[in-house]
Write an enzyme that holds these catalytic residues in place. Structure first.
Site, short mmCIF file in Angstrom:
data_model
loop_
_atom_site.label_atom_id
_atom_site.label_comp_id
_atom_site.label_asym_id
_atom_site.label_seq_id
_atom_site.Cartn_x
_atom_site.Cartn_y
_atom_site.Cartn_z
CG ASP A 459 -2.18 -0.84 0.95
OD1 ASP A 459 -2.71 -0.76 -0.18
OD2 ASP A 459 -2.62 -1.59 1.85
CB CYS A 506 4.66 -7.39 6.73
SG CYS A 506 3.50 -6.04 6.96
C1 PEP Z 1 0.88 -3.97 2.56
O1 PEP Z 1 0.08 -3.09 2.26
O2 PEP Z 1 2.08 -3.92 2.26
C2 PEP Z 1 0.44 -5.16 3.31
C3 PEP Z 1 1.30 -6.04 3.76
O3 PEP Z 1 -0.89 -5.33 3.47
P1 PEP Z 1 -1.90 -5.89 2.36
O4 PEP Z 1 -1.08 -6.42 1.21
O5 PEP Z 1 -2.71 -6.93 3.05
O6 PEP Z 1 -2.66 -4.66 1.99
MG MG Z 2 -1.89 -3.02 3.12
#
Ligand code: PEP
Ligand code: MG
Length: 578
Positions: A459, A506
């Protein structure tokens, strides 16, 4: 026949070359005759027998799924059983036999088509994909009635590439990886359970290749590239040669990486970085441990919610979290609170459609607005914290007030549990995801209050660069090596460390071996990724020297385009055996 290249969504990595076996669900173009009054009882009985048989088969599949993909995912097949037991589904078929003198087959066909059409028209992608479950049940009933079984997927005993119009979860769990080398489907979205299961099972897969699938015939030779999302029909000798080389390299790389699963990720000059896994279920946790995960850096709890037909209650969530903690032993588990919205929908929450769902009513915003839902989840997480090392993480925080509100609800819930005499970790750490640029910019202020950060580059990249992460037309702009991202990462890591706080990552960048030198140099404490990337990343870390990575970062911070940075980093990686 000339070579044909079809593109779809690569949902499970790996390249395979092999012979096609076609699998279709639907009993197509069959005309089922009507019956006479005298046949009604017989047809109703045939339908009842087919239903009973289908229930027995489904129960067997549930058992099988529990062994292969884990209890929670087997829940998806439980949902299919409940369609068979639904108080209207089969009874509506019976009505057609009684009132319209339909044969049992015709009645099944009509009701299944009606229900499928209803699901397919739903605005919510997740619910649309549930149409596959209804079709699956329809095929099962039809097979029981007609005795025409088609291929029994679980019985495939030769090496094949499975090509299907669609694969239901019940199909996917039956696949034996030893024989089914890869699969390709015409339909399917990223959030389909078929996509999720293929990754869990480690079967390379390309889904959603569209109408082009009709050009594939039984026995054709195809190449499936689950990494690139490509399927090549009747490949030329040159293409086969080039993909065989890629496959050989994959196999060689795999054997090199394997050795790193059980090792810590340490650079040549002794710098260690923690490696965690991103998971959604307890089965994923087990697989992550096998792959060498040293903790869970991200538990995407929305996957637990998405697998249910209504909001999961406290007890159900508590049991899932407790099981994950049990699997992880003394390793830490970061549980992210519900991150719904954007591309992740929950039909039962009935959130009105928005113009910009990624910028809208989602994640922590929704949880703060629907407090009872948030409290239920926090209660379950806190209760599970009595059984292991849990940390709580809030998604999509954009301002300090939001963080403070969410944090104070954790305190409120702790108070409730104390009053009830429940055990939980009084010192549980509470942190946030850094995925909105405003938080990265204000990282110093946040660092005074949060226990830890985890950077969500998926994001953060889309918000910082204003590039929709779902839009393939502007995919060329979506690059975590963009200088704006590297600079923001540096701001966040420095702010966290100046306040003595832990900072992990992450987002997808953490699982990119080519990003490893920069992430090491930036000083991240942990990288959390999909389990399949762990060995590759541990290997990449082991090839690096931190001092050289730091020099690389210094050069990179002087650069102004993503392309320059990418080229520089790629050549650095190549010179260091990545
Ligand atoms: C991100 O946004 O990097 C993340 C780990 O969350 P998601 O991919 O679930 O939006
Ligand atoms: Mg995310």
């Amino acid at each position: 026949m000339a070579e044909i290249k079809l593109s779809g969504i690569g949902v499970s990595e790996g390249i395979r070359i092999g012979k096609v076996i076609l699998y279709t669900h639907s009993v197509r173009n069959q005309q089922f005759a009507d019956i006479s009054e005298a046949d009604v009882t017989g047809e109703v009985n045939r339908l009842a027998e087919a239903k009973a048989r289908s229930i027995r088969e489904t129960e067997k599949l549930i058992e099988q799924a529990q062994q292969t993909v884990g209890a929670e995912k087997a829940g998806v097949i439980e949902a299919q059983k409940s369609i068979l037991l639904d108080p209207t589904f089969c009874p509506e078929m019976e009505k057609l036999i009684n009132k319209k003198l339909f044969s049992a087959e015709k009645a099944v066909e009509q009701i299944v088509n009606q229900v499928v059409a209803i699901f397919e028209k739903m605005p919510n992608e997740y619910m649309r994909e549930r149409a596959a479950d209804v079709k699956d049940i329809g095929s099962r009933l039809m097979a029981a009635l007609t005795g025409v079984k088609g291929i029994n997927l679980g019985d495939i005993r030769e090496e094949v590439i499975l090509i299907a119009d669609d694969l239901a979860p019940t199909d996917t769990v039956q696949l034996n990886k030893k024989y089914v080398q890869a699969f390709v489907t015409q339909k399917g979205g990223k959030t389909s359970h078929t996509a999720i299961f293929s990754k869990t099972l480690g079967i390379p897969a390309v889904i959603g290749i569209g109408a082009g699938i009709e050009q594939i015939q039984d026995g054709d030779t195809v190449i499936v590239d689950g990494t690139g999302g490509i399927c090549i029909i009747n490949p030329s000798e040159d293409t086969i040669r080039s993909y065989s080389e890629k496959m050989a390299k994959e196999t060689k790389d795999e054997s090199v990486w394997q050795a790193y699963a059980a090792q810590e990720a340490v650079t040549q000059d002794g710098h260690r970085i923690e490696i965690g896994a991103n998971i959604g279920t307890a089965a994923d946790a087990r697989y992550a441990v096998e792959q060498g995960a040293e903790g869970i850096g991200l538990l995407r709890t929305e996957l637990i919610y998405m697998a249910e037909a209504s909001l999961p209650d406290e007890e159900m969530q508590f049991n899932v979290y407790k099981e994950i903690v049990r699997v992880m032993g003394d390793k830490s588990v970061i549980i992210r609170t519900l991150d719904i919205g954007g591309d992740k929908e929950l039909s039962y929450l009935k959130i009105p459609k928005e113009m910009n769902p990624f910028l809208g009513y989602r994640a922590i915003r929704l949880c703060l607005d629907q407090k009872p839902l948030f409290v239920t989840q926090l209660r379950a997480i806190l209760r599970a914290s009595a059984y292991g090392k849990i940390k709580i993480m809030f998604p999509m925080i954009s301002g300090i007030e939001e963080w403070r509100s969410a944090r104070s609800i954790v305190e409120e819930v702790k108070g409730q549990l104390r009053t009830e005499g429940r055990v939980f970790d009084e010192n549980i750490q509470v942190g946030i995801m850094v995925e909105v640029p405003s938080v990265a910019v204000m990282a110093r202020q946040f660092a005074r209050e949060v226990d830890f950060f985890s950077i969500g580059t998926n994001d953060l990249v889309q918000y910082t660069l204003a590039v929709d992460r779902m839009n393939e037309k502007i995919d060329y702009l979506y690059d975590h090596f963009n200088p704006a991202i590297i600079n923001l990462l540096q701001t966040v890591v420095n702010a966290a460390h100046a306040a003595g706080k832990f900072v992990g990552m992450c987002g997808g960048m953490a699982g990119d071996p080519k990003a490893v030198p920069l992430l090491l140099a930036l000083g991240l404490d942990e990288l959390s990724m999909s389990a399949t990337a762990i060995r590759k990343v541990k290997h990449a870390v082991s090839q690096m020297e931190l001092t050289k990575c730091k020099a690389l970062l210094e050069d990179v911070l002087k650069m102004s385009t993503a392309q320059d940075i990418r080229l520089k980093v790629e050549s650095f990686c190549e010179n260091n055996g990545i």
